[in-house]
Write an enzyme that holds these catalytic residues in place. Sequence first.
Site, PDB file in Angstrom:
ATOM      1  N   GLU A  78      47.544  48.337 -31.265  1.00 43.58           N
ATOM      2  CA  GLU A  78      48.706  48.527 -32.133  1.00 43.58           C
ATOM      3  C   GLU A  78      49.709  47.380 -32.028  1.00 43.58           C
ATOM      4  O   GLU A  78      50.918  47.585 -31.962  1.00 43.58           O
ATOM      5  CB  GLU A  78      49.348  49.890 -31.851  1.00 43.58           C
ATOM      6  CG  GLU A  78      48.385  51.032 -32.150  1.00 43.58           C
ATOM      7  CD  GLU A  78      48.912  52.419 -31.829  1.00 43.58           C
ATOM      8  OE1 GLU A  78      50.044  52.524 -31.310  1.00 43.58           O
ATOM      9  OE2 GLU A  78      48.187  53.399 -32.076  1.00 43.58           O
ATOM     10  N   GLU A 196      41.155  55.003 -33.539  1.00 39.75           N
ATOM     11  CA  GLU A 196      41.958  56.040 -32.884  1.00 39.75           C
ATOM     12  C   GLU A 196      42.652  56.854 -33.963  1.00 39.75           C
ATOM     13  O   GLU A 196      43.256  56.289 -34.878  1.00 39.75           O
ATOM     14  CB  GLU A 196      42.996  55.418 -31.949  1.00 39.75           C
ATOM     15  CG  GLU A 196      43.876  56.430 -31.224  1.00 39.75           C
ATOM     16  CD  GLU A 196      44.942  55.763 -30.353  1.00 39.75           C
ATOM     17  OE1 GLU A 196      44.666  54.685 -29.804  1.00 39.75           O
ATOM     18  OE2 GLU A 196      46.052  56.317 -30.255  1.00 39.75           O
TER      19      GLU A 196
END
Length: 395
Positions: A78, A196
């Site tokens: 991220e 994810e």
Amino acid sequence: MATTRSPLVASHSPRILGSPWPLVLCAKVVFGMNALNGREPDGKSYMGGNWDMTNAASFIKYTVSKGYDIHGWELGNELGGKAVGTLIAADQYAKDVTFLKWVVEDTYEDSPSKPLLLAPGSFFDKDWFSEFITKTSPDTVSVVSHHIYNLGAGVETGLVKRILNPSYLDGVARQFSDLQELLKTAGSSVVAWVGEAGGAYNSGHHLVTDAFVFSFWYLDQLGMSAKYNTKTYCRQSFIGGNYDLLNTTTFQPNPDYYSALLWHRLMGTKVLDAKFSGTTNLIRAYAHCAKNSSGISLLLMNLHGNARNDVSLTSEELLVVDASGVTREEYHLLPEGGDIHSQVMLLNGRALTTDADGNIPRMEPIIVHAAQPIAIAPLSIVFAHMPNYYAPACS
């Protein structure tokens, strides 16, 4: 998942209402590498400078020396796309993943099997991902990975309304389609993964993301991601947090575990183009060639709170093999006590719970004559395997 589409249209007439399979566990290990090592802040949210790969290279070499079978290596978490607090520019990320590619190729030079290389493991932003894919040579990464938490924060009170809102569920389709278009335009063999996904970030919400109602979101995600040729979907998490597949305290499977198990057993890798035609938009429909069997498998979900729907299958391309006495297998999923916040799922009226030895229960279908419509109760999920239906795309 290879996407092969064949027209398949479901129709309905609404009414208002007040085999034992063995379980085999296996794991493919993908390590995420610290992509911030060696960088310095460059502005308010950017991290600049080249990645220091010394520690990562040492760890990769260690796993090879031990003979560990590592399925893949992923750079960062991220830090690209719509980054969470800290962002690395796309051109710099492309340079860094190229260095990681060199380390992996050098370390695995004499190994018979090569691991996958994944990046960036970030929330999708079309411009950032476009630049990253463009500036990464076609054979650098094996997988472009992205994360999905489209329901918002776990502490929010409107999660259930979003899960049961078809327009909200459809909102993420643009993300899947845009990424596929970028990969297609690049002309590479790189594939897309959802690396994810837990729906609601910050550990989800107890009795929502670990309860029956969350299977509407989860199964819709599996159906939609398959439709857009996503090869792998990684659920957050197997255990831990409030979005786990296993209860953190008791280790009992939560409802999504059984939803995933039925998906895995029934839905093949060839995807058919299923459309629902009716007076409501609250029926979600997905169709695949059946897995390890003849025929097709359907996933139908009724988001309506009090209306049953009777669904019939129509298609000009579907052929019925051996029409006499044709039957299908149905798996009806409902929450215990009619409470969508329940952590106990019913399959054809029977609670899905492990026995005293922790064994997964038998997941038996009911047998229904194929001429009858599929009856979908309010706020329920139905898998249907139709072994005598032949779709040309499944051959």
